[in-house]
Write an enzyme that holds these catalytic residues in place. Structure first.
Site, PDB file in Angstrom:
ATOM      1  N   ARG A   1      11.701  -9.841   2.277  1.00 24.78           N
ATOM      2  CA  ARG A   1      10.293 -10.087   2.186  1.00 24.78           C
ATOM      3  C   ARG A   1       9.803  -8.821   1.391  1.00 24.78           C
ATOM      4  NH1 ARG A   1       6.541 -10.361   7.398  1.00 24.78           N
ATOM      5  NH2 ARG A   1       6.730  -8.053   7.550  1.00 24.78           N
TER       6      ARG A   1
ATOM      7  N   ARG B   1       4.899  -4.490   0.657  1.00 25.34           N
ATOM      8  CA  ARG B   1       4.671  -3.901   1.948  1.00 25.34           C
ATOM      9  C   ARG B   1       5.423  -2.517   2.188  1.00 25.34           C
ATOM     10  NH1 ARG B   1       3.715  -7.561   7.107  1.00 25.34           N
ATOM     11  NH2 ARG B   1       4.405  -5.344   8.173  1.00 25.34           N
TER      12      ARG B   1
ATOM     13  N   ARG C   1       0.400  -5.361  21.334  1.00 25.20           N
ATOM     14  CA  ARG C   1       1.804  -4.859  21.327  1.00 25.20           C
ATOM     15  C   ARG C   1       1.941  -3.573  22.336  1.00 25.20           C
ATOM     16  NH1 ARG C   1       1.814  -5.880  15.403  1.00 25.20           N
ATOM     17  NH2 ARG C   1       3.756  -5.234  14.553  1.00 25.20           N
TER      18      ARG C   1
ATOM     19  N   LYS D   1       5.903 -15.194  13.029  1.00 24.52           N
ATOM     20  CA  LYS D   1       4.931 -14.996  13.681  1.00 24.52           C
ATOM     21  C   LYS D   1       3.751 -15.573  12.725  1.00 24.52           C
ATOM     22  CE  LYS D   1       4.404 -11.068  15.635  1.00 24.52           C
ATOM     23  NZ  LYS D   1       5.813 -10.125  14.992  1.00 24.52           N
TER      24      LYS D   1
ATOM     25  N   ARG E   1      10.449   0.061  13.451  1.00 22.48           N
ATOM     26  CA  ARG E   1       9.612  -0.949  14.119  1.00 22.48           C
ATOM     27  C   ARG E   1      10.384  -1.651  14.941  1.00 22.48           C
ATOM     28  NH1 ARG E   1       8.295  -3.616   8.405  1.00 22.48           N
ATOM     29  NH2 ARG E   1       7.059  -5.210   9.668  1.00 22.48           N
TER      30      ARG E   1
HETATM   31  P1  AMP Z   1       2.679  -6.429  11.605  1.00 23.08           P
HETATM   32  O1  AMP Z   1       1.868  -7.111  10.175  1.00 23.08           O
HETATM   33  O2  AMP Z   1       2.159  -7.231  12.621  1.00 23.08           O
HETATM   34  O3  AMP Z   1       4.044  -6.275  11.098  1.00 23.08           O
HETATM   35  O4  AMP Z   1       2.288  -5.020  11.595  1.00 23.08           O
HETATM   36  C1  AMP Z   1       2.364  -3.946  10.744  1.00 23.08           C
HETATM   37  C2  AMP Z   1       1.965  -2.373  11.105  1.00 23.08           C
HETATM   38  O5  AMP Z   1       0.625  -2.389  11.364  1.00 23.08           O
HETATM   39  C3  AMP Z   1       2.598  -2.009  12.634  1.00 23.08           C
HETATM   40  O6  AMP Z   1       4.106  -1.657  12.129  1.00 23.08           O
HETATM   41  C4  AMP Z   1       1.875  -1.265  12.888  1.00 23.08           C
HETATM   42  O7  AMP Z   1       2.064   0.061  12.301  1.00 23.08           O
HETATM   43  C5  AMP Z   1       0.404  -1.607  12.627  1.00 23.08           C
HETATM   44  N1  AMP Z   1       0.009  -2.776  13.761  1.00 23.08           N
HETATM   45  C6  AMP Z   1      -0.496  -4.138  13.594  1.00 23.08           C
HETATM   46  N2  AMP Z   1      -0.823  -4.705  14.793  1.00 23.08           N
HETATM   47  C7  AMP Z   1      -0.608  -3.639  15.951  1.00 23.08           C
HETATM   48  C8  AMP Z   1      -1.088  -3.457  17.072  1.00 23.08           C
HETATM   49  N3  AMP Z   1      -1.469  -4.478  17.808  1.00 23.08           N
HETATM   50  N4  AMP Z   1      -1.047  -2.343  17.767  1.00 23.08           N
HETATM   51  C9  AMP Z   1      -0.788  -1.228  16.933  1.00 23.08           C
HETATM   52  N5  AMP Z   1      -0.360  -1.046  15.741  1.00 23.08           N
HETATM   53  C10 AMP Z   1      -0.493  -2.311  15.035  1.00 23.08           C
END
Ligand code: AMP
Length: 208
Positions: free
Chosen positions: A146, A152, A107, A32, A164
């Site tokens: 990654r 991260r 989400r 994404k 996740r």
């Molecule tokens: P991402 O970079 O989108 O994979 O997000 C990394 C982490 O950030 C996720 O595993 C959640 O802990 C938190 N996070 C990101 N976006 C959201 C969201 N829309 N709602 C809740 N937690 C989020």
């Protein structure tokens, strides 16, 4: 309604008709973020990645970042009220942009409802949800890869990655059905070269 207000509202509707609001959807590691950056350039959209926003807060050790860290490190979702507030602040900064590409948001169903409400306040809506389909083994492989360079914590540990994926299936996947009921969801193959997937996305977004 006064004359000025009527003119403003007509102009407002005209301006907003051209805006595109797209949700780029899919499990963690489905590409994404990579794709959103390309679409941002091509269509003049603003990428809104709630994950990036949280990581920015975390990097600056703000109170919001401190709250988010414990959830992120465990692969859990940050609570809706925190996430929705942060998203609203972000989109309020771009009243005149060509639209948004939402990456990693919404989400949960409450997040989707909050997004719809926010957009409808400005007489806008989500135009399309595009889901990238990638199987679990490929996700684990990509995220571990990654993790070697991303720094991260949530990419470095297979258990957290599996968590996740589990959270995605339980809490996030229903968002696809939510927009599907409004005939706005579409799924495309997320495996292939970055260019191939980009071509598929361009064609879809061109047609909005
Ligand atoms: P991402 O970079 O989108 O994979 O997000 C990394 C982490 O950030 C996720 O595993 C959640 O802990 C938190 N996070 C990101 N976006 C959201 C969201 N829309 N709602 C809740 N937690 C989020």
């Amino acid at each position: 309604m006064g004359f000025i207000k009527i003119i403003k509202s007509i102009l407002g509707i005209r301006m907003k008709k051209g805006r595109k609001n797209v949700i780029l959807f899919g499990p963690p590691g489905s590409g994404k973020g990579t794709q959103a950056k390309q679409l941002e350039k091509k269509f003049g959209l603003i990428q809104v990645s709630t994950g990036d926003l949280f990581r920015y807060e975390l990097g600056n050790n703000t109170p919001l970042g401190q709250k988010a860290r414990s959830y992120m490190d465990k692969g859990q979702l940050v609570p809706d009220e925190i996430t929705i507030g942060m998203l609203k602040n972000k989109i309020d900064q771009y009243p005149d942009c060509g639209g948004f590409i939402f990456d990693g948001f919404p989400r949960t169903i409450p997040q989707a409802e909050a997004l719809d409400n926010l957009l409808s306040d400005g007489e806008e809506q989500v135009d399309q949800l595009i889901s990238l389909k990638v199987d679990d083994d490929e996700i684990v492989r990509r995220l571990l890869e990654r993790g070697k360079t991303s720094g991260r914590a949530d990419d470095a540990n297979e258990e957290v990655i599996r968590k996740r994926i589990e959270v995605y299936k339980a809490e996030t996947a229903p968002v696809y059905a939510y927009y599907d009921k409004k005939s706005l969801s579409v799924e495309i193959e997320g495996i292939g070269s970055i260019e191939e997937i980009n071509d598929r996305l361009n064609a879809l977004i061109d047609s909005i």
